[in-house]
Design a protein around this motif. Sequence first.
Motif, mmCIF file in Angstrom:
data_model
loop_
_atom_site.group_PDB
_atom_site.id
_atom_site.type_symbol
_atom_site.label_atom_id
_atom_site.label_comp_id
_atom_site.label_asym_id
_atom_site.label_seq_id
_atom_site.Cartn_x
_atom_site.Cartn_y
_atom_site.Cartn_z
ATOM 1 N N ILE A 55 0.840 -1.203 0.000
ATOM 2 C CA ILE A 55 0.000 0.000 0.000
ATOM 3 C C ILE A 55 0.876 1.256 0.000
ATOM 4 C CG2 ILE A 55 -1.582 1.356 1.439
ATOM 5 C CD1 ILE A 55 -3.127 -1.154 2.054
ATOM 6 N N PRO A 68 -6.849 9.482 -4.280
ATOM 7 C CA PRO A 68 -7.657 8.383 -3.730
ATOM 8 C C PRO A 68 -6.806 7.204 -3.257
ATOM 9 C CG PRO A 68 -8.528 9.086 -5.861
ATOM 10 C CD PRO A 68 -7.264 9.855 -5.647
ATOM 11 N N THR A 69 -5.643 7.034 -3.897
ATOM 12 C CA THR A 69 -4.778 5.908 -3.514
ATOM 13 C C THR A 69 -4.271 6.045 -2.079
ATOM 14 O OG1 THR A 69 -3.064 7.158 -4.685
ATOM 15 C CG2 THR A 69 -3.968 5.233 -5.810
ATOM 16 N N TYR A 105 -12.469 3.530 -10.177
ATOM 17 C CA TYR A 105 -13.362 3.533 -9.019
ATOM 18 C C TYR A 105 -13.426 2.135 -8.389
ATOM 19 C CZ TYR A 105 -17.632 4.088 -6.262
ATOM 20 O OH TYR A 105 -18.549 4.109 -5.241
ATOM 21 N N ALA A 106 -13.462 1.108 -9.246
ATOM 22 C CA ALA A 106 -13.487 -0.265 -8.726
ATOM 23 C C ALA A 106 -12.171 -0.586 -8.005
ATOM 24 C CB ALA A 106 -13.739 -1.248 -9.867
ATOM 25 N N TYR A 107 -11.058 -0.132 -8.589
ATOM 26 C CA TYR A 107 -9.754 -0.323 -7.930
ATOM 27 C C TYR A 107 -9.751 0.372 -6.561
ATOM 28 C CZ TYR A 107 -6.681 -2.211 -11.724
ATOM 29 O OH TYR A 107 -6.043 -2.977 -12.658
ATOM 30 N N PHE A 108 -10.337 1.590 -6.501
ATOM 31 C CA PHE A 108 -10.381 2.320 -5.229
ATOM 32 C C PHE A 108 -11.150 1.517 -4.178
ATOM 33 C CE2 PHE A 108 -12.740 4.919 -2.239
ATOM 34 C CZ PHE A 108 -11.722 5.634 -1.633
ATOM 35 N N ASN A 109 -12.303 1.001 -4.560
ATOM 36 C CA ASN A 109 -13.100 0.222 -3.603
ATOM 37 C C ASN A 109 -12.346 -1.009 -3.136
ATOM 38 O OD1 ASN A 109 -15.227 2.011 -3.663
ATOM 39 N ND2 ASN A 109 -16.282 0.932 -5.324
ATOM 40 N N PHE A 110 -11.605 -1.613 -4.065
ATOM 41 C CA PHE A 110 -10.785 -2.771 -3.680
ATOM 42 C C PHE A 110 -9.720 -2.350 -2.662
ATOM 43 C CE2 PHE A 110 -6.742 -5.007 -4.506
ATOM 44 C CZ PHE A 110 -7.085 -6.245 -3.993
ATOM 45 N N LEU A 111 -9.026 -1.259 -2.965
ATOM 46 C CA LEU A 111 -7.979 -0.778 -2.049
ATOM 47 C C LEU A 111 -8.563 -0.475 -0.671
ATOM 48 C CD1 LEU A 111 -5.078 0.262 -1.522
ATOM 49 C CD2 LEU A 111 -5.848 2.495 -2.408
ATOM 50 N N SER A 169 -11.089 -1.680 0.692
ATOM 51 C CA SER A 169 -11.588 -2.883 1.385
ATOM 52 C C SER A 169 -10.470 -3.624 2.117
ATOM 53 C CB SER A 169 -12.241 -3.830 0.371
ATOM 54 O OG SER A 169 -11.238 -4.468 -0.429
ATOM 55 N N ILE A 170 -9.230 -3.226 1.856
ATOM 56 C CA ILE A 170 -8.097 -3.859 2.527
ATOM 57 C C ILE A 170 -7.777 -3.063 3.787
ATOM 58 C CG2 ILE A 170 -5.658 -4.456 2.345
ATOM 59 C CD1 ILE A 170 -6.102 -4.774 -0.671
ATOM 60 N N GLU A 212 -4.250 -6.241 9.713
ATOM 61 C CA GLU A 212 -4.492 -6.436 8.270
ATOM 62 C C GLU A 212 -5.549 -7.494 8.070
ATOM 63 O OE1 GLU A 212 -0.708 -7.296 6.685
ATOM 64 O OE2 GLU A 212 0.041 -5.280 7.076
ATOM 65 N N ASP A 213 -6.580 -7.099 7.420
ATOM 66 C CA ASP A 213 -7.704 -8.007 7.203
ATOM 67 C C ASP A 213 -7.553 -8.658 5.836
ATOM 68 O OD1 ASP A 213 -10.117 -9.137 6.589
ATOM 69 O OD2 ASP A 213 -11.093 -7.216 6.164
ATOM 70 N N LEU A 214 -6.596 -9.589 5.740
ATOM 71 C CA LEU A 214 -6.456 -10.279 4.435
ATOM 72 C C LEU A 214 -6.125 -11.753 4.624
ATOM 73 C CD1 LEU A 214 -4.744 -7.718 2.138
ATOM 74 C CD2 LEU A 214 -6.949 -8.780 1.888
ATOM 75 N N MET A 225 -9.167 -14.773 -0.924
ATOM 76 C CA MET A 225 -9.320 -13.328 -0.741
ATOM 77 C C MET A 225 -10.503 -12.812 -1.555
ATOM 78 S SD MET A 225 -6.600 -10.394 -1.118
ATOM 79 C CE MET A 225 -7.083 -8.685 -1.220
ATOM 80 N N GLN A 242 -12.024 -10.071 -1.701
ATOM 81 C CA GLN A 242 -12.036 -8.726 -2.291
ATOM 82 C C GLN A 242 -11.601 -8.741 -3.747
ATOM 83 O OE1 GLN A 242 -10.385 -9.450 0.732
ATOM 84 N NE2 GLN A 242 -10.157 -7.535 1.906
ATOM 85 N N LEU A 251 -13.678 -7.435 -7.036
ATOM 86 C CA LEU A 251 -13.152 -6.476 -8.015
ATOM 87 C C LEU A 251 -13.463 -6.933 -9.443
ATOM 88 C CD1 LEU A 251 -11.410 -4.026 -8.883
ATOM 89 C CD2 LEU A 251 -9.383 -5.470 -8.544
ATOM 90 N N GLU A 307 -17.113 -6.118 -9.931
ATOM 91 C CA GLU A 307 -17.516 -4.708 -9.903
ATOM 92 C C GLU A 307 -17.117 -3.982 -11.193
ATOM 93 O OE1 GLU A 307 -15.995 -2.233 -6.704
ATOM 94 O OE2 GLU A 307 -17.770 -0.958 -6.818
ATOM 95 N N VAL A 308 -15.937 -4.322 -11.733
ATOM 96 C CA VAL A 308 -15.517 -3.687 -12.987
ATOM 97 C C VAL A 308 -16.525 -3.986 -14.093
ATOM 98 C CG1 VAL A 308 -13.777 -3.737 -14.808
ATOM 99 C CG2 VAL A 308 -13.071 -3.633 -12.426
ATOM 100 N N LEU A 364 -19.938 -2.060 -13.225
ATOM 101 C CA LEU A 364 -19.893 -0.605 -13.340
ATOM 102 C C LEU A 364 -19.578 -0.125 -14.743
ATOM 103 C CD1 LEU A 364 -17.820 0.410 -10.184
ATOM 104 C CD2 LEU A 364 -20.286 0.712 -10.535
ATOM 105 N N TYR A 374 -2.365 1.098 -9.756
ATOM 106 C CA TYR A 374 -3.336 0.203 -9.106
ATOM 107 C C TYR A 374 -3.107 -1.241 -9.582
ATOM 108 C CZ TYR A 374 -6.833 3.463 -6.972
ATOM 109 O OH TYR A 374 -7.516 4.367 -6.187
ATOM 110 N N PHE A 394 -0.202 -2.737 -7.875
ATOM 111 C CA PHE A 394 -0.571 -3.049 -6.490
ATOM 112 C C PHE A 394 -1.362 -4.361 -6.435
ATOM 113 C CE2 PHE A 394 -4.027 -2.768 -3.318
ATOM 114 C CZ PHE A 394 -3.263 -2.912 -2.170
ATOM 115 N N GLU A 438 -2.005 -16.522 0.544
ATOM 116 C CA GLU A 438 -2.140 -15.071 0.448
ATOM 117 C C GLU A 438 -0.946 -14.393 1.085
ATOM 118 O OE1 GLU A 438 -5.861 -14.233 2.182
ATOM 119 O OE2 GLU A 438 -6.965 -15.291 0.611
ATOM 120 N N LEU A 497 -0.057 -11.462 2.402
ATOM 121 C CA LEU A 497 -0.407 -10.133 2.939
ATOM 122 C C LEU A 497 -0.187 -10.082 4.434
ATOM 123 C CD1 LEU A 497 -3.535 -9.067 0.930
ATOM 124 C CD2 LEU A 497 -1.312 -8.005 1.004
#
Lengths: 349, 349
Positions: A4, A210-211, A322-328, A330-331, A347-349, B1, B3, B7, B10-11, B14, B324, B327, B347, B349
């Motif tokens: 991140i 946003p990142t 926007y979808a990438y942002f929501n993914f980011l 969510s971590i 870390e929730d992963l 994972m 999330q 993704l 969602e792509v 959307l 993104y 990442f 995973e 992470l």
Amino acid sequence: MKQIESLWQEVRDLSLGNATAVRRLDSPPAPLEFLRDFVSLNKPCLISGAATAHWPAAALWRDRAHLTRALSSSSVTVHLTPNGRADSLVPIDGGSASSSPPPSALCFASAHAQRVPFAEALEMISRSSRESNFVAYAQQQNDCFRSEYGPLARDCDGHVPWASEALGSLPEAVNLWIGNHFSETSFHKDHYENLYAVVTGEKHFLLLPPTDVHRMYIEDYPAAQYSYIKETGEFKLEVEEPIKYVPWCSVDPYPSPENLESEMAKFPLYFNGPKPFECTVKAGEILYLPSMWFHYVKQTPDDTGLTIAVNYWYDMQFDMKYAYFNFLQSIEYQPIHDYTGTEEESEDL
Amino acid sequence: MKQIESLWQEVRDLSLGNATAVRRLDSPPAPLEFLRDFVSLNKPCLISGAATAHWPAAALWRDRAHLTRALSSSSVTVHLTPNGRADSLVPIDGGSASSSPPPSALCFASAHAQRVPFAEALEMISRSSRESNFVAYAQQQNDCFRSEYGPLARDCDGHVPWASEALGSLPEAVNLWIGNHFSETSFHKDHYENLYAVVTGEKHFLLLPPTDVHRMYIEDYPAAQYSYIKETGEFKLEVEEPIKYVPWCSVDPYPSPENLESEMAKFPLYFNGPKPFECTVKAGEILYLPSMWFHYVKQTPDDTGLTIAVNYWYDMQFDMKYAYFNFLQSIEYQPIHDYTGTEEESEDL
């Protein structure tokens, strides 16, 4: 989670630049250039040359007589707070946030909104000071420029032509802002492409892409409402019932000196990460504030004591970014503060 | 994972749509529309109407006499493989990949490249068949249309005008492709905006957006090189020394029936996830293949036995989307296959 923090840096290395300055354009861009070099890249720019020089407002709005004459039969909405911080986090006890209790004791406080004749609104804004027990800020964000302030429409363009052509639409909302040097807006993001035109005075923006979402420490805060009791000149702050939670950025970029250390300990990702982009928008300039960017705003009035701005909100594209942002988002990634002052990561992963 | 799988969905919800069809345009888009509705969204489209109707090539390239006359003094590069699969994964033993050994036993095999007079190249491509021990494919991707095939330049546009205006540059490379129905290209991505024009025959694309990167099971494979021994009509496959690793997509979208079950067990994220976008590009049509999209390509020749295409590579923007992507790719997520057939997740992470 090092990936991140690498993302924060790579966006700057590749696209935004590592300086904290926003790219400055000496004249309005061609629509295709604006779309290719800024909107598509989700990259801000400041149009400093000839952006609004042709607006009658540029000269007229420095004259209060013109404003009060044009709006003589209009009533407008002013937002009252004890300290100029509308829509911000304050302790539930209703004091100012400066005592910095743990976040659980904070609420998201909405200003006391009041509709009054324009002349009275202007008087309230001008009178606003630490002495006056309240700060008034005209910042109704409901397309108010085309409704409450309709009679001023002829003083500005109804849209930003090169932006409308690039984005393929007219603005969804146009808002007028009248404040003084106490008015500020806490860090938040909007789901619009934003063209922000300052007419009198100056606006000072802090911007984060946003990142950098994890650096804002977005948490849910209970919604609360200020009411101003005219008779006593005091504010009452009440948490909404039934309780409603509002996700909001926890970071105050300018904590008081006595709180700086504790704020830096609570929000290390913000205070220790890359510096935010800084941009002062002067009268006659337009800032392109890309969708989803976090921004904090304060202002400096002109010699008449006011800062007046018009902003144009255009619909954004809910696309892959926007979808990438929501993914980011969510971590989960927050160094957890404990009172020994040490930190650990969750870390929730 | 979960999330990552959200993704993927969602792509599509959307921006890309949930149908497997690519958006079709009946006429070339205006530059601004192309930039706003496709390039900026990293979204493919097929220009099916009037895309290249004005090219002399549309008529001339169905006539072999024209091609051999125009290129009578040119020599061009053909790529020879045993099976038409240039730049693909094959067992290090040199057989075809159809025996599906564990990935460790696969290498990334480059074709035997040979420069021959054009007439001979055309003859080799036409003769290619299961019987001929080799498949020849003219697919040199080094701007060959403007070098080896220079004499054909006048038959096509040197660039795609509406794309050049939208992207603000001329093509970085223009490539010519001449193949038959054995020629195929395995899943991979390019760091270019790609305008792919089919002149004769048809190209069949499978497309996956960059957000689906984990579904491609990209792994490092040792680089290897085919050499064709004319005397014996046989291929030698040798791993490069010193050993060099090439990251490549592990998924074959069309495994032979006897391997289907094992391939589905090895690559569940591909075979059980959302279907790839499918697009057949007919003669006269242009596909906009966005940068970073994974694509697999096979083809159907016209009645002359050939599929001929020209593609224009434009520089891409290394922007927030690209950061993104890096990442996302940095997050390890592969169900690990063990030979009991059960699966577990790893995973990083």
